[in-house]
Motif scaffolding. Sequence first.
Motif, mmCIF file in Angstrom:
data_model
loop_
_atom_site.group_PDB
_atom_site.id
_atom_site.type_symbol
_atom_site.label_atom_id
_atom_site.label_comp_id
_atom_site.label_asym_id
_atom_site.label_seq_id
_atom_site.Cartn_x
_atom_site.Cartn_y
_atom_site.Cartn_z
ATOM 1 N N VAL A 1 -10.254 -19.698 15.663
ATOM 2 C CA VAL A 1 -10.924 -20.183 14.305
ATOM 3 C C VAL A 1 -9.884 -21.002 13.543
ATOM 4 N N GLN A 2 -10.369 -21.915 12.727
ATOM 5 C CA GLN A 2 -9.462 -22.749 11.932
ATOM 6 C C GLN A 2 -9.059 -21.857 10.548
ATOM 7 N N ALA A 3 -8.052 -22.125 10.047
ATOM 8 C CA ALA A 3 -7.757 -21.520 8.810
ATOM 9 C C ALA A 3 -8.648 -21.761 7.522
ATOM 10 N N LEU B 1 -9.748 -16.968 6.398
ATOM 11 C CA LEU B 1 -8.726 -16.382 7.649
ATOM 12 C C LEU B 1 -7.602 -17.407 7.351
ATOM 13 N N LYS B 2 -6.306 -16.944 7.389
ATOM 14 C CA LYS B 2 -5.035 -17.516 7.625
ATOM 15 C C LYS B 2 -4.527 -17.056 8.775
ATOM 16 N N PRO B 3 -3.449 -18.034 9.166
ATOM 17 C CA PRO B 3 -2.774 -18.024 10.445
ATOM 18 C C PRO B 3 -1.851 -16.512 10.476
ATOM 19 N N SER C 1 -5.792 -20.923 13.777
ATOM 20 C CA SER C 1 -4.977 -21.980 13.617
ATOM 21 C C SER C 1 -4.753 -22.698 12.658
ATOM 22 N N SER C 2 -3.629 -23.265 12.110
ATOM 23 C CA SER C 2 -3.231 -24.089 10.933
ATOM 24 C C SER C 2 -3.906 -25.290 10.685
#
Length: 128
Positions: free
Chosen positions: A12-14, A87-89, A127-128
């Motif tokens: 998932v993306q940040a 969500l964060k890396p 991912s960032s």
Amino acid sequence: EVQLVESGGGLVQAGGSLRLSCAASGFSLGDEYAITWFRQAPGKEREGVSCINSSDGRGYYADSVKGRFTIFSDDAKNTVYLEMNSLKPEDTAVYSCAADLKWPLCGGMGVTYRYTYWGQGTQVTVSS
């Protein structure tokens, strides 16, 4: 036989969200328990993320996820969920659930030796 099976991990993306599931068998969420979600990234210590228990029904959270993650249960499905938002890396890790059927409290949720039963883990990658 007590079993815990996690699912719901992925990429998932940040800033995105995932919902993890911990399906329990061999015991009932109508009985006494504490269930904790742990996570472990390569080279890092295993971290207790969130806990739910039968004694007060409340969710407990590590400071690193408080305000972003929510733990809840569905007794009919005998499943505990972890809703992960914003969500964060740094949240990238293998997430596992663990059950303590003797001490139904979330105090000391990060003490790994108290848990008799563990799931196999599910990978979460942000991912960032």
